[in-house]
Design a protein around this motif. Structure first.
Motif, mmCIF file in Angstrom:
data_model
loop_
_atom_site.group_PDB
_atom_site.id
_atom_site.type_symbol
_atom_site.label_atom_id
_atom_site.label_comp_id
_atom_site.label_asym_id
_atom_site.label_seq_id
_atom_site.Cartn_x
_atom_site.Cartn_y
_atom_site.Cartn_z
ATOM 1 N N PRO A 125 -27.955 1.770 -18.214
ATOM 2 C CA PRO A 125 -26.933 1.273 -17.281
ATOM 3 C C PRO A 125 -26.091 0.182 -17.922
ATOM 4 C CG PRO A 125 -29.111 1.283 -16.264
ATOM 5 C CD PRO A 125 -29.318 1.547 -17.723
ATOM 6 N N CYS A 126 -24.841 0.059 -17.485
ATOM 7 C CA CYS A 126 -24.010 -1.005 -18.037
ATOM 8 C C CYS A 126 -24.497 -2.353 -17.504
ATOM 9 C CB CYS A 126 -22.535 -0.761 -17.731
ATOM 10 S SG CYS A 126 -21.853 -1.680 -16.358
ATOM 11 N N ILE A 127 -24.234 -3.408 -18.245
ATOM 12 C CA ILE A 127 -24.756 -4.743 -17.903
ATOM 13 C C ILE A 127 -24.279 -5.189 -16.518
ATOM 14 C CG2 ILE A 127 -24.641 -7.184 -18.561
ATOM 15 C CD1 ILE A 127 -24.482 -6.213 -21.481
ATOM 16 N N ARG A 128 -23.009 -4.929 -16.226
ATOM 17 C CA ARG A 128 -22.462 -5.380 -14.939
ATOM 18 C C ARG A 128 -23.058 -4.615 -13.765
ATOM 19 N NH1 ARG A 128 -16.063 -6.214 -16.474
ATOM 20 N NH2 ARG A 128 -16.484 -7.466 -18.329
ATOM 21 N N ALA A 129 -23.385 -3.332 -13.999
ATOM 22 C CA ALA A 129 -23.949 -2.508 -12.920
ATOM 23 C C ALA A 129 -25.444 -2.779 -12.773
ATOM 24 C CB ALA A 129 -23.712 -1.035 -13.228
ATOM 25 N N ILE A 136 -23.407 2.313 -13.443
ATOM 26 C CA ILE A 136 -22.111 2.184 -14.098
ATOM 27 C C ILE A 136 -21.199 1.345 -13.207
ATOM 28 C CG2 ILE A 136 -20.915 4.220 -13.092
ATOM 29 C CD1 ILE A 136 -20.408 5.111 -16.059
ATOM 30 N N CYS A 137 -20.228 0.649 -13.791
ATOM 31 C CA CYS A 137 -19.285 -0.090 -12.948
ATOM 32 C C CYS A 137 -17.959 0.688 -12.900
ATOM 33 C CB CYS A 137 -19.094 -1.517 -13.453
ATOM 34 S SG CYS A 137 -18.190 -1.662 -14.995
ATOM 35 N N ASP A 138 -17.119 0.321 -11.960
ATOM 36 C CA ASP A 138 -15.888 1.094 -11.730
ATOM 37 C C ASP A 138 -14.675 0.508 -12.446
ATOM 38 O OD1 ASP A 138 -15.499 -1.198 -10.234
ATOM 39 O OD2 ASP A 138 -14.552 -0.154 -8.559
ATOM 40 N N THR A 140 -12.591 -1.178 -16.121
ATOM 41 C CA THR A 140 -12.304 -0.790 -17.511
ATOM 42 C C THR A 140 -13.494 -1.102 -18.428
ATOM 43 O OG1 THR A 140 -11.245 -2.923 -17.804
ATOM 44 C CG2 THR A 140 -9.798 -1.057 -17.377
ATOM 45 N N HIS A 141 -14.418 -1.928 -17.953
ATOM 46 C CA HIS A 141 -15.631 -2.211 -18.735
ATOM 47 C C HIS A 141 -16.363 -0.909 -19.067
ATOM 48 C CE1 HIS A 141 -19.986 -3.349 -19.013
ATOM 49 N NE2 HIS A 141 -19.455 -4.155 -19.908
ATOM 50 N N CYS A 142 -16.423 0.006 -18.093
ATOM 51 C CA CYS A 142 -17.007 1.339 -18.327
ATOM 52 C C CYS A 142 -15.873 2.359 -18.300
ATOM 53 C CB CYS A 142 -18.069 1.652 -17.278
ATOM 54 S SG CYS A 142 -19.605 0.729 -17.534
ATOM 55 N N GLN A 143 -15.711 3.025 -17.168
ATOM 56 C CA GLN A 143 -14.518 3.861 -16.998
ATOM 57 C C GLN A 143 -14.037 3.641 -15.566
ATOM 58 O OE1 GLN A 143 -15.672 7.762 -18.439
ATOM 59 N NE2 GLN A 143 -17.330 8.011 -16.965
HETATM 60 ZN ZN ZN Z 1 -19.567 -1.378 -16.830
#
Ligand code: ZN
Length: 350
Positions: A125-129, A136-138, A140-143
């Motif tokens: 998982p991404c750090i922010r999520a 995943i976050c919504d 630009t950090h992810c997509q």
């Molecule tokens: Zn993210």
């Protein structure tokens, strides 16, 4: 006195008990109101998790794949079927006017990226999520992911047409991912437009990836932001450098003589730039001055420095405008993906 005291104490007790009952009632009510959505989400994610425990890749076709998306602005986690999530990503990340094969390539890159972040498929998982127990976050950090109402706002009267086109791109590539050595790749990066060549991963991100190497890209110059110019006042420039790099010495007089691009990457981006007594990576310079890309030159214009940029984005992986250029000359989505992600195979895994 004793009797009176007793009475007073008795009433105190009654009032005390009533207060506690009232407090508990109000607190319960407030907690339920305050976390109404949260409570539902916990139930929902537990349900999904229970289903998810039965998953493995070979069984995926039997059930729907879900992704937990952290919606940054609303500060909530939404559990979304992967197909719907991917439509929201393709809609946000690529112009719907693009050729269908480019949209299909984008769908596959977005699916591969999403799967590499879903915890129940051993994704990271991404750090922010992660701190919200999402995959995943919504941003630009992810997509970037948008919902139906945003699509309606962006597309207006073309909503139906574009929605159908993007649905087709996602549906016709269902279960298709980018693989390297038989495994789905973990970094299917993409960006808007290169300046003619894409970049090696290690020049921008911390690690090299064999499939993220510099390749030639055509059609990128069609992008509206392909060329950009930025004017920076010399005093502001010096201040920004000194604020961010302690001990930097730099003078306004003959400023250009103190700035020297010493090295460029395979893709032609600035690798190293010397400014006064300090040395920066091209990517650092890009970040500091919010440039569209790291492919730039500088020139002197009186009180200002002018920065000319070509390309838009980090330039690693698939160029979206390049993908559209390839699609326009008849290349299919898998040919586009294999061009930008060297040595990969495009496979349907569910
Ligand atoms: Zn993210």
């Amino acid at each position: 006195m004793n009797k009176n005291n007793y009475k007073v104490n008795f009433f105190d007790i009654i009032i005390g008990v009533l207060s506690i009952v009232l407090f508990l009632f109000v607190t319960t009510l407030l907690v339920n109101i305050g976390t109404g959505k949260g409570v539902n989400m916990v139930d929902e994610s537990e349900l999904i998790k229970e289903k998810g425990n039965k998953y493995n890749i070979s069984e995926r076709e039997k059930t729907e794949v879900y992704i937990k998306v952290y919606i940054t602005e609303k500060d909530v986690v939404e559990v979304i079927p992967l197909g719907i999530y991917l439509k929201g990503v393709v809609a946000a990340e690529m112009p719907a006017e693009f050729n269908l094969e480019a949209l299909k390539a984008q769908s596959v890159a977005a699916r591969t990226y999403a799967l590499s972040h879903i915890k129940q498929y051993k994704g990271i998982p991404c750090i922010r999520a992660k701190e919200h127990e999402a995959d995943i976050c919504d941003s630009t950090h992810c997509q970037v992911y948008i919902g139906e109402s945003d699509m309606k706002n962006i597309w207006g009267e073309n909503y139906k047409k574009y929605h159908e086109k993007i649905s087709e791109a996602v549906k016709t590539t269902e279960g298709v991912v980018i693989t390297y050595n038989g495994e789905p790749i973990d970094s299917p990066y993409y960006f808007a437009a290169s300046s003619g060549f894409t970049e090696n991963s290690e020049e921008v991100f911390s690690e090299a990836r064999p499939y993220l190497t510099s390749v030639q890209s055509y059609g990128d110059s069609d992008a509206p932001k392909f060329s950009s110019t930025m004017k920076i006042n010399k005093i502001d420039f010096i201040k920004k450098i000194k604020d961010n790099y302690k001990g930097a010495t730099l003078y306004k007089n003959s400023l250009m003589d103190q700035i020297n691009i010493t090295q460029r990457t395979d893709a032609g981006n600035v690798k190293q730039i010397n400014i006064g007594n300090i040395s920066l990576k091209g990517t650092e310079f890009r970040k500091l001055f919010l440039l569209n890309s790291a492919d730039f030159i500088l020139s002197d214009e009186g009180e200002d420095l002018i920065v000319y940029c070509q390309g838009y984005g980090h330039e690693v992986g698939m160029s979206q405008w390049g993908a559209n250029g390839m699609a326009k000359i008849g290349k299919k989505f898998d040919q586009i993906l294999k061009h930008y992600y060297s040595g990969t195979e495009i496979r349907k895994i569910f």
